[in-house]
Design a protein around this motif. Structure first.
Motif, PDB file in Angstrom:
ATOM      1  N   ARG A 299      47.805  95.389  27.242  1.00 47.69           N
ATOM      2  CA  ARG A 299      48.846  96.355  27.589  1.00 47.69           C
ATOM      3  C   ARG A 299      49.847  96.537  26.450  1.00 47.69           C
ATOM      4  O   ARG A 299      50.322  97.643  26.205  1.00 47.69           O
ATOM      5  CB  ARG A 299      49.543  95.870  28.863  1.00 47.69           C
TER       6      ARG A 299
ATOM      7  N   SER B  43      50.411 102.747  24.666  1.00 45.86           N
ATOM      8  CA  SER B  43      51.590 103.509  25.090  1.00 45.86           C
ATOM      9  C   SER B  43      51.674 103.411  26.615  1.00 45.86           C
ATOM     10  O   SER B  43      50.725 102.983  27.286  1.00 45.86           O
ATOM     11  CB  SER B  43      51.459 104.974  24.663  1.00 45.86           C
ATOM     12  N   VAL B  44      52.780 103.856  27.171  1.00 43.73           N
ATOM     13  CA  VAL B  44      52.948 103.835  28.622  1.00 43.73           C
ATOM     14  C   VAL B  44      51.852 104.659  29.297  1.00 43.73           C
ATOM     15  O   VAL B  44      51.211 104.196  30.246  1.00 43.73           O
ATOM     16  CB  VAL B  44      54.351 104.344  29.022  1.00 43.73           C
ATOM     17  N   ASN B  45      51.608 105.858  28.819  1.00 48.96           N
ATOM     18  CA  ASN B  45      50.585 106.712  29.438  1.00 48.96           C
ATOM     19  C   ASN B  45      49.194 106.107  29.315  1.00 48.96           C
ATOM     20  O   ASN B  45      48.384 106.188  30.244  1.00 48.96           O
ATOM     21  CB  ASN B  45      50.613 108.118  28.840  1.00 48.96           C
ATOM     22  N   GLN B  46      48.894 105.507  28.174  1.00 48.76           N
ATOM     23  CA  GLN B  46      47.591 104.867  27.992  1.00 48.76           C
ATOM     24  C   GLN B  46      47.448 103.676  28.941  1.00 48.76           C
ATOM     25  O   GLN B  46      46.391 103.486  29.557  1.00 48.76           O
ATOM     26  CB  GLN B  46      47.429 104.406  26.545  1.00 48.76           C
TER      27      GLN B  46
ATOM     28  N   LEU C 174      48.948 103.211  31.794  1.00 50.77           N
ATOM     29  CA  LEU C 174      48.799 103.689  33.170  1.00 50.77           C
ATOM     30  C   LEU C 174      47.399 104.247  33.431  1.00 50.77           C
ATOM     31  O   LEU C 174      46.851 104.068  34.523  1.00 50.77           O
ATOM     32  CB  LEU C 174      49.870 104.733  33.488  1.00 50.77           C
ATOM     33  N   ALA C 175      46.819 104.898  32.440  1.00 44.97           N
ATOM     34  CA  ALA C 175      45.438 105.382  32.596  1.00 44.97           C
ATOM     35  C   ALA C 175      44.491 104.198  32.797  1.00 44.97           C
ATOM     36  O   ALA C 175      43.603 104.237  33.653  1.00 44.97           O
ATOM     37  CB  ALA C 175      45.024 106.213  31.383  1.00 44.97           C
TER      38      ALA C 175
ATOM     39  N   VAL D 290      59.447 103.929  27.061  1.00 42.40           N
ATOM     40  CA  VAL D 290      58.675 105.178  26.943  1.00 42.40           C
ATOM     41  C   VAL D 290      58.783 105.802  25.561  1.00 42.40           C
ATOM     42  O   VAL D 290      57.976 106.655  25.213  1.00 42.40           O
ATOM     43  CB  VAL D 290      59.080 106.205  28.029  1.00 42.40           C
ATOM     44  N   ASN D 291      59.752 105.380  24.764  1.00 37.72           N
ATOM     45  CA  ASN D 291      59.910 105.922  23.423  1.00 37.72           C
ATOM     46  C   ASN D 291      59.231 105.076  22.352  1.00 37.72           C
ATOM     47  O   ASN D 291      59.213 105.473  21.183  1.00 37.72           O
ATOM     48  CB  ASN D 291      61.395 106.074  23.089  1.00 37.72           C
TER      49      ASN D 291
ATOM     50  N   SER E  93      56.417 103.268  20.083  1.00 38.19           N
ATOM     51  CA  SER E  93      55.072 103.536  19.571  1.00 38.19           C
ATOM     52  C   SER E  93      54.351 102.195  19.502  1.00 38.19           C
ATOM     53  O   SER E  93      54.784 101.299  18.779  1.00 38.19           O
ATOM     54  CB  SER E  93      55.136 104.160  18.183  1.00 38.19           C
TER      55      SER E  93
ATOM     56  N   ARG F 147      39.023 106.860  25.529  1.00 45.95           N
ATOM     57  CA  ARG F 147      40.171 107.746  25.287  1.00 45.95           C
ATOM     58  C   ARG F 147      41.377 106.984  24.741  1.00 45.95           C
ATOM     59  O   ARG F 147      42.387 107.594  24.404  1.00 45.95           O
ATOM     60  CB  ARG F 147      40.564 108.461  26.582  1.00 45.95           C
TER      61      ARG F 147
END
Length: 147
Positions: free
Chosen positions: A45, A49-52, A54-55, A76-77, A79, A131
């Motif tokens: 984790r 990134s946060v979105n990655q 969560l996916a 969230v900001n 990298s 992805r």
């Protein structure tokens, strides 16, 4: 809508998964297996990134998903750093709860093998990993063909 089977069977599936992690890692207790699993998930984790993240969480079995996000305070900001080589990742795994960590050198591959043997949809897992950033697929590589 009926209750999804993944929630109805979550405890039973998680118990079997933890036994597999314990045995694959050659650990003595479920407690040791839990901390090894937790360390592997949290290290993975930390490189997303946060979105990655969560996916990836979205395809995990419910209790494993809860462990993956446990204690997470995402920025969230931020990298994320890329994935270093396996030896660096294994050092990261062993550094989590250092004084109580009995993760073997093979912990990442062992947990990956157990995860792939679990109730997870392997097609969904591979699609999500493909992805994610370079190194994500290799992180969950077992080093052996278990299918």
């Amino acid at each position: 809508m009926p209750m999804p089977a993944e929630y109805w069977n979550a405890s039973k599936e998680f118990e079997a998964f933890m036994q597999d992690v314990r045995d694959t890692c050659m650990l003595q207790t479920h407690h040791q297996a839990y901390h090894t699993l937790r360390a592997v998930l949290h290290v993975f984790r930390s490189h997303l990134s946060v979105n990655q993240a969560l996916a990836f969480a979205g395809i995990l079995p419910p209790v494993v998903r809860a462990i993956f996000v446990e204690g997470w305070q995402p920025d969230v900001n931020a990298s994320p750093s890329g994935f270093p080589d396996r030896s660096v990742l294994q050092t990261e795994v062993k550094s989590i709860r250092r004084d109580h960590n009995l993760a073997p050198d093979s912990a990442i591959a062992d947990v990956a093998a157990a995860l792939r043997r679990s109730s997870i949809d392997k097609h969904d897992l591979d699609n999500v990993l493909n992805r994610l950033p370079d190194g994500a697929v290799e992180f969950w590589c077992t080093g052996q063909n278990i299918d």
